[in-house]
Write a protein that holds these residues in place. Structure first.
Motif, PDB file in Angstrom:
ATOM      1  N   THR A  90      26.580 -32.102  -4.423  1.00  0.00           N
ATOM      2  CA  THR A  90      25.880 -32.226  -3.141  1.00  0.00           C
ATOM      3  C   THR A  90      24.364 -32.229  -3.401  1.00  0.00           C
ATOM      4  O   THR A  90      23.933 -31.764  -4.454  1.00  0.00           O
ATOM      5  CB  THR A  90      26.193 -31.020  -2.220  1.00  0.00           C
ATOM      6  N   PRO A  91      23.592 -32.729  -2.434  1.00  0.00           N
ATOM      7  CA  PRO A  91      22.134 -32.604  -2.588  1.00  0.00           C
ATOM      8  C   PRO A  91      21.703 -31.161  -2.282  1.00  0.00           C
ATOM      9  O   PRO A  91      21.329 -30.835  -1.160  1.00  0.00           O
ATOM     10  CB  PRO A  91      21.578 -33.582  -1.554  1.00  0.00           C
ATOM     11  N   GLY A  92      21.781 -30.308  -3.258  1.00  0.00           N
ATOM     12  CA  GLY A  92      21.423 -28.892  -3.088  1.00  0.00           C
ATOM     13  C   GLY A  92      22.568 -28.083  -2.510  1.00  0.00           C
ATOM     14  O   GLY A  92      23.520 -28.625  -1.911  1.00  0.00           O
ATOM     15  N   ALA A  93      22.474 -26.758  -2.693  1.00  0.00           N
ATOM     16  CA  ALA A  93      23.512 -25.875  -2.145  1.00  0.00           C
ATOM     17  C   ALA A  93      23.403 -25.784  -0.636  1.00  0.00           C
ATOM     18  O   ALA A  93      24.379 -25.458   0.044  1.00  0.00           O
ATOM     19  CB  ALA A  93      23.396 -24.492  -2.762  1.00  0.00           C
ATOM     20  N   LEU A 194      34.388 -18.401   1.420  1.00  0.00           N
ATOM     21  CA  LEU A 194      33.308 -19.218   0.849  1.00  0.00           C
ATOM     22  C   LEU A 194      32.290 -18.258   0.248  1.00  0.00           C
ATOM     23  O   LEU A 194      31.744 -17.412   0.957  1.00  0.00           O
ATOM     24  CB  LEU A 194      32.644 -20.049   1.960  1.00  0.00           C
ATOM     25  N   SER A 195      32.079 -18.356  -1.058  1.00  0.00           N
ATOM     26  CA  SER A 195      31.087 -17.494  -1.692  1.00  0.00           C
ATOM     27  C   SER A 195      29.912 -18.338  -2.162  1.00  0.00           C
ATOM     28  O   SER A 195      30.065 -19.206  -3.023  1.00  0.00           O
ATOM     29  CB  SER A 195      31.726 -16.747  -2.868  1.00  0.00           C
ATOM     30  N   ASP A 196      28.744 -18.091  -1.562  1.00  0.00           N
ATOM     31  CA  ASP A 196      27.522 -18.759  -2.006  1.00  0.00           C
ATOM     32  C   ASP A 196      27.060 -18.028  -3.264  1.00  0.00           C
ATOM     33  O   ASP A 196      26.633 -16.862  -3.202  1.00  0.00           O
ATOM     34  CB  ASP A 196      26.485 -18.683  -0.882  1.00  0.00           C
ATOM     35  N   GLU A 197      27.159 -18.718  -4.390  1.00  0.00           N
ATOM     36  CA  GLU A 197      26.855 -18.091  -5.689  1.00  0.00           C
ATOM     37  C   GLU A 197      25.636 -18.736  -6.334  1.00  0.00           C
ATOM     38  O   GLU A 197      25.566 -18.851  -7.561  1.00  0.00           O
ATOM     39  CB  GLU A 197      28.095 -18.189  -6.593  1.00  0.00           C
ATOM     40  N   VAL A 198      24.664 -19.135  -5.513  1.00  0.00           N
ATOM     41  CA  VAL A 198      23.520 -19.856  -6.093  1.00  0.00           C
ATOM     42  C   VAL A 198      22.697 -18.979  -7.036  1.00  0.00           C
ATOM     43  O   VAL A 198      21.972 -19.497  -7.868  1.00  0.00           O
ATOM     44  CB  VAL A 198      22.581 -20.498  -5.034  1.00  0.00           C
ATOM     45  N   TYR A 199      22.811 -17.657  -6.899  1.00  0.00           N
ATOM     46  CA  TYR A 199      22.025 -16.790  -7.798  1.00  0.00           C
ATOM     47  C   TYR A 199      22.802 -16.390  -9.056  1.00  0.00           C
ATOM     48  O   TYR A 199      22.287 -15.647  -9.892  1.00  0.00           O
ATOM     49  CB  TYR A 199      21.470 -15.565  -7.040  1.00  0.00           C
ATOM     50  N   ARG A 200      24.047 -16.852  -9.209  1.00  0.00           N
ATOM     51  CA  ARG A 200      24.742 -16.715 -10.501  1.00  0.00           C
ATOM     52  C   ARG A 200      24.090 -17.664 -11.483  1.00  0.00           C
ATOM     53  O   ARG A 200      23.768 -18.796 -11.086  1.00  0.00           O
ATOM     54  CB  ARG A 200      26.218 -17.139 -10.367  1.00  0.00           C
ATOM     55  N   PRO A 201      24.015 -17.364 -12.768  1.00  0.00           N
ATOM     56  CA  PRO A 201      24.346 -16.066 -13.343  1.00  0.00           C
ATOM     57  C   PRO A 201      23.082 -15.302 -13.752  1.00  0.00           C
ATOM     58  O   PRO A 201      22.929 -14.932 -14.905  1.00  0.00           O
ATOM     59  CB  PRO A 201      25.169 -16.460 -14.557  1.00  0.00           C
ATOM     60  N   ILE A 202      22.172 -15.081 -12.775  1.00  0.00           N
ATOM     61  CA  ILE A 202      20.983 -14.291 -13.098  1.00  0.00           C
ATOM     62  C   ILE A 202      21.338 -12.806 -12.915  1.00  0.00           C
ATOM     63  O   ILE A 202      20.988 -12.175 -11.910  1.00  0.00           O
ATOM     64  CB  ILE A 202      19.761 -14.725 -12.236  1.00  0.00           C
ATOM     65  N   SER A 232      18.886 -25.116  -8.363  1.00  0.00           N
ATOM     66  CA  SER A 232      17.543 -24.705  -7.938  1.00  0.00           C
ATOM     67  C   SER A 232      17.122 -23.343  -8.469  1.00  0.00           C
ATOM     68  O   SER A 232      15.971 -23.157  -8.851  1.00  0.00           O
ATOM     69  CB  SER A 232      17.477 -24.618  -6.406  1.00  0.00           C
ATOM     70  N   LYS A 233      18.044 -22.373  -8.435  1.00  0.00           N
ATOM     71  CA  LYS A 233      17.631 -20.974  -8.620  1.00  0.00           C
ATOM     72  C   LYS A 233      17.773 -20.552 -10.082  1.00  0.00           C
ATOM     73  O   LYS A 233      16.797 -20.400 -10.785  1.00  0.00           O
ATOM     74  CB  LYS A 233      18.473 -20.065  -7.718  1.00  0.00           C
TER      75      LYS A 233
END
Ligand SMILES: Cc1ncc(COP(=O)(O)O)c(C=O)c1O
Length: 400
Positions: A90-93, A194-202, A232-233
């Protein structure tokens, strides 16, 4: 017409981001260029782009190279491999999350959403006509919501439970055994997660060998799960606008793919080539090592600030991600976080995000700090915040 509330955090960033000297509001790990990405690769001679490729729409659901890399990353610590067909780009999360809601919920459905979090996660289901209840995490419980509260929120028409793990803004994580309890509740009522995991794996403050280290929701053995992710993240490449949706359930992926035809067609071929290069085994480990180290170094700076200014602020130290939620107060009374952020920006050039405006009125005194920008910016910026707290905190309004 759909009723659209202001997306407060994006509006705040839009208004202030370019004018600030020290951006400590940004949620991306300090972004990199294509040249820097190539420097991080162990195969520096390999070009990032195949410039001979004609620029058609490309592979509609996402390029093989990118989906294969993603499938490999999701399969690494899981007993069951994730097939690349179970992933669509997708174009971004932000679009990934939008599409999940667009495809899965509507009038008559009930949605439960982890809170505080990124506003679109609960606002979009509302825009689509679903009824939304917030599952609130509280600072006194280290920003972990309670399973009892979750059980009490569930209704006969609850269709979707939305998580954000690791969490923006708190930096808290839902750990492995807690995720299992959530899944037990969802499975009992046949609810999709639905799990938004955009900050994985920081994961800067929990060891990967810790038995409670949280796996992706895709690795927990429950079929009705969807994870969204982003370049992105954690991967410092917001400028390519690449995100994805991955599910253990092929039927869910098909439904979302149907909806995606109406909004996306495909993701930019050029963007996907950069993403595939970054997630390639030759690059991804050094890219993540750079970003996790940056998070650790800057978190130490932030922690020093919080300890030094403990008469004016407090926090639950984050365990993962790129953000911390810090409460500023005067003699224990919460400051007006918008006034605090505006005066701080004006006097010191430091940009924070006001929690009460961007994450909910109940977060009085809270500011979101996005601490994984370049070390020199975070260091100099936090020194400015210390000066501001010493000299100007008395001028900041208190919260009502
Ligand atoms: C939790 C969360 N999800 C999604 C997004 C959107 O990310 P992207 O840049 O991939 O669209 C953000 C951006 O801040 C976020 O914090």
């Amino acid at each position: 017409m759909v009723k659209i509330e202001t997306f407060s955090v994006e509006a705040w960033m839009d208004q202030h981001e370019t004018g600030s000297q020290f951006n400590i509001a940004e949620t991306c790990c300090a972004s990199i260029s294509i040249d820097q990405l190539r420097e991080l690769s162990e195969d520096k001679d390999r070009p990032v782009f195949d410039t001979s490729r004609t620029l058609t729409y490309g592979a509609i659901r996402g390029s093989d190279a990118l989906r294969n890399n993603l499938a490999r990353l999701y399969s690494a610590k899981s007993a069951n491999l994730l097939p690349p067909e179970n992933i669509i780009t997708t174009p971004g999360a932000i679009q990934a999350n939008y599409l999940c809601a667009y495809a899965l919920v509507g009038p008559g459905d009930h949605v439960v959403c982890h809170y505080p979090t990124y506003q679109s996660l609960y606002e979009v289901p509302k825009q689509l006509g679903a009824e939304v209840d917030l599952w609130k995490a509280k600072p006194e419980n280290n920003w972990i919501p309670s399973i009892e509260d979750l059980k009490n929120l569930i209704k006969p028409n609850t269709k979707l439970l939305i998580l954000n793990n690791p969490n923006n803004p708190t930096g808290a994580i839902l750990k492995k055994s807690f995720l299992q309890q959530i899944i037990d509740v969802a499975a009992e009522h046949n609810i999709a997660i639905l799990s938004d995991e955009v900050y994985r794996p920081i994961f800067h403050s929990i060891n990967p060998l810790d038995p409670e280290f949280p796996p992706s929701i895709l690795s927990m053995g429950y079929k009705k799960v969807i994870a969204t992710g982003s370049m992105s993240k954690a991967y410092a490449l917001a400028g390519i606008r690449v995100g994805w949706i991955a599910s253990r359930d092929p039927e869910i992926i098909e439904k979302i793919a149907e909806a995606r035809h109406y909004t996306t067609i495909s993701v930019s071929q050029l963007d996907e080539q950069v993403a595939a290069y970054a997630l390639d085994p030759n690059t991804v480990h050094s890219l993540l090592a750079r970003n996790i180290q940056l998070a650790k170094t800057n978190l130490a700076l932030l922690e020093r600030f919080v300890l030094k200014n403990d008469d004016a602020c407090e926090w639950v130290k984050p365990l993962a991600g790129t953000t911390a939620f810090v409460r500023f107060h005067r003699d224990g009374k919460a400051v007006d976080s918008v006034d605090f952020c505006k005066k701080l920006l004006e006097k010191s050039g430091v940009l924070f995000v006001p929690g009460s405006e961007c994450f909910g009125g109940e977060y009085k005194g809270y500011v979101r700090v996005g601490f994984v920008n370049h070390v020199d910016i975070v260091k100099a910026g936090m020194d400015e915040v210390t000066k501001f707290v010493r000299r100007n905190l008395d001028d900041v309004k208190l919260a009502e």
